[in-house]
Design an enzyme around this catalytic site. Structure first.
Site, short mmCIF file in Angstrom:
data_model
loop_
_atom_site.label_atom_id
_atom_site.label_comp_id
_atom_site.label_asym_id
_atom_site.label_seq_id
_atom_site.Cartn_x
_atom_site.Cartn_y
_atom_site.Cartn_z
N ALA A 77 0.86 -1.19 0.00
CA ALA A 77 0.00 0.00 0.00
C ALA A 77 0.89 1.23 0.00
O ALA A 77 1.82 1.33 0.80
CB ALA A 77 -0.90 0.01 1.23
N SER A 78 0.61 2.15 -0.93
CA SER A 78 1.42 3.36 -1.06
C SER A 78 0.57 4.44 -1.70
O SER A 78 -0.51 4.16 -2.24
CB SER A 78 2.65 3.07 -1.92
OG SER A 78 3.54 4.17 -1.96
N GLY A 82 6.24 5.21 -8.62
CA GLY A 82 6.87 6.09 -9.59
C GLY A 82 7.10 5.41 -10.93
O GLY A 82 6.79 4.23 -11.13
N HIS A 173 -3.16 7.42 1.75
CA HIS A 173 -1.80 7.81 2.15
C HIS A 173 -1.07 6.74 2.94
O HIS A 173 0.07 6.93 3.35
CB HIS A 173 -1.91 9.11 2.98
CG HIS A 173 -0.65 9.90 3.05
ND1 HIS A 173 0.01 10.15 4.23
CD2 HIS A 173 0.08 10.50 2.07
CE1 HIS A 173 1.09 10.88 3.98
NE2 HIS A 173 1.16 11.09 2.69
N LYS A 175 1.16 3.65 3.97
CA LYS A 175 2.33 2.98 3.39
C LYS A 175 2.64 1.74 4.23
O LYS A 175 3.04 1.84 5.39
CB LYS A 175 3.56 3.90 3.38
CG LYS A 175 3.41 5.13 2.48
CD LYS A 175 2.93 6.32 3.29
CE LYS A 175 2.44 7.43 2.40
NZ LYS A 175 3.45 8.31 1.93
N ASP A 180 4.86 -12.31 2.65
CA ASP A 180 4.56 -13.47 3.49
C ASP A 180 4.28 -12.98 4.92
O ASP A 180 3.30 -12.30 5.12
CB ASP A 180 5.69 -14.50 3.42
CG ASP A 180 5.79 -15.13 2.03
OD1 ASP A 180 4.80 -15.08 1.27
OD2 ASP A 180 6.86 -15.66 1.69
#
Length: 513
Positions: A77-78, A82, A173, A175, A180
């Site tokens: 999740a980010s 880029g 937002h 991160k 695993d």
């Protein structure tokens, strides 16, 4: 200029929701923070499973190693992915690992789930979506890409606000990067700057299946209420799901709240049950033979000396756990306790500022100097954002001086040639201690956006272990080493000059950056 006018309907801050704080802190050591488990699951682990990283390069190399070693799941999740060579290398690592899984005997076990923000991930012709489409095309059964779209960007506002400016309304937002049973918690995005010369924070939790399960379920829950990226670069909602900007807003937010709170509450119930079992099995009356048997088989886990509490903040969905916990920590910190608080974007909420200025603990607040601000040198209106932060910082410093709190509340500016600063979090040192027993690490910046607009997650890590406390202390020292103390003369420097229009506009727009 017209872009800002379009935000007029949102400029009035919402009426604050008043919530009763959780119970006060208990008296003894690290255990004083166990009240947090009244709100969220508590994960007890051994400190030997925790590793603090210090550099962007180390973070990037670890991501690649973990992707290549993954067998069952990769969950990332980010804000965005880029489009440079380093990011392409990450995509190649995913492709290679998926290919290996596909060639293994039987059906492939590996599942890849990626959660990004819709507006940021769609910016430009080459973007996060175009980077990930080849994976969807090659591995349609194993890869899922979810793009969260804030329910607050809808109707005429969505049609009229241009690209980039639409990101001010609300974002995904969070991160978190897990492979695993290994979890990396950070404030860093998946972009080349964060792999090279943009300083952030990174903590690895190894062999932590319960924590990995929790964050997998959390990302799945947000993914379920997000737009799903298709192989032809279109997006669609899951069948039967309310649309975030075309459907009914209240209904959408209620469903999202229910999905996320189900994850939090079910994990909390599981951990309470586990805690109860562990407690009873450790009592004098429990079977000595069964304990000896488990020791012989090597299955007995070491007694936990470190506790992980996930703190979620999603105000659009009516979830404000992180805000409650952070405010309580600031309120309850005793005299002579020290709090080191850092943010890449110094724009604290009024509630946090009032607590810092009105409570008893000592504060050392680390923030970005204008030159290491992520917006420094940006084109157009964004180029004035560092000056707006200078103005906000100066106002806060003036308030500190007015209240004669300069000794207790100290501002420090991070400055490092050729680098930008994005680290965020908090370290808490109890009175009389040279080492921190608690840290907060994750995505929130302690600002208005983090509390009111965006989806955020961080964890409180509480530890009794001296070696881990030392690691956290060194992390804090290393960041603060690159800083200078702010004084009145700081704002007299030529590069701190703030234009009149910036001063006038900042109070109107500070809730958007």
């Amino acid at each position: 200029r017209s872009s800002w006018l379009l935000l007029a309907p949102l400029l009035t801050p919402p009426v604050p929701v008043i919530t009763a704080p959780p119970c006060s802190l208990c008296p003894e050591g690290a255990h004083r923070f166990q009240w947090i488990r009244n709100l969220v699951p508590e994960f007890g682990i051994s400190s030997s499973h925790v590793k603090v990283l210090s550099s962007p390069g180390e973070f990037y190399e670890l991501l690649k190693v973990q992707i290549k070693a993954a067998k069952q799941r990769v969950v990332m999740a980010s804000l965005y992915l880029g489009t440079g060579l380093l990011e392409q290398e990450l995509v190649y690592c995913l492709e290679e690992t998926l290919e290996k899984s596909l060639q293994a005997k039987g059906s492939p076990d590996l599942r890849v789930s990626i959660l990004l923000d819709y507006t940021r991930g769609s910016r430009g012709r080459k973007n996060s979506r175009t980077m990930l489409i080849p994976l969807l095309q090659r591995f349609p059964e194993q890869v899922r890409v979810s793009l969260f779209h804030t329910p607050n960007l809808r109707g005429l506002l969505r049609l009229l606000i241009p690209e980039r400016f639409n990101e001010t309304i609300g974002l995904q937002h969070i991160k978190v990067y897990l492979f695993d049973d290994n979890v990396i918690l950070s404030g860093a995005n998946l972009s080349d700057l964060y792999f090279t010369n943009r300083q952030d924070r990174y903590i690895l939790l190894r062999d932590s299946p319960e924590i990995a399960d929790f964050f997998t379920e959390l990302v799945d829950a947000i993914g379920d209420v997000s737009l799903q990226l298709q192989q032809d670069d279109t997006v669609q909602m899951m069948e039967g799901m309310v649309h975030p900007y075309q459907g009914d807003k209240v209904a959408y937010c209620e469903i999202a709240n229910r999905r996320v709170m189900e994850v939090i509450n079910s994990a909390r119930a599981r951990q309470e049950l586990l805690h109860a079992k562990t407690f009873h099995s450790s009592q004098p009356g429990s079977s000595l033979l069964s304990q000896q048997g488990s020791q012989a088989s090597g299955s007995l886990k070491p007694e936990p000396d470190t506790w992980i509490y996930p703190l979620i903040q999603m105000k659009p969905f009516g979830i404000q756990i992180d805000e409650m916990v952070t405010e309580t920590l600031l309120t309850e910190a005793e005299r002579d306790a020290r709090i080191y608080l850092t943010t890449g974007y110094f724009n604290l909420t009024q509630a946090y500022m009032d607590l810092i200025l009105g409570t008893r603990a000592e504060y050392r607040i680390l923030l970005a100097s204008p030159e290491v601000n992520g917006f420094f040198g940006a084109k157009g209106v964004a180029g004035a954002i560092p000056a707006a932060y200078v103005y906000i910082e100066h106002q806060f410093y003036s308030e500190v001086c007015y209240l004669q709190q300069q000794e207790r509340v100290q501002l420090q500016e991070y400055s490092r040639a050729g680098w930008t600063f994005h680290a965020k979090g908090l370290w808490l040192y109890l009175a009389g201690s040279d080492l921190p027993c608690l840290t907060l690490i994750g995505s929130p910046n302690f600002g208005y956006r983090s509390v009111h607009r965006d989806l955020e997650a961080q964890v409180a890590i509480v530890t009794e272990n001296k070696a881990l406390q030392q690691q956290l202390h060194q992390e804090q020292e290393q960041l603060y080493l690159c800083s200078g103390v702010v004084s009145t003369s700081t704002f007299e420097q030529p590069n701190r000059y703030v234009k009149l229009w910036v001063k006038l506009v900042t109070p109107l727009i500070k809730n958007f950056f």
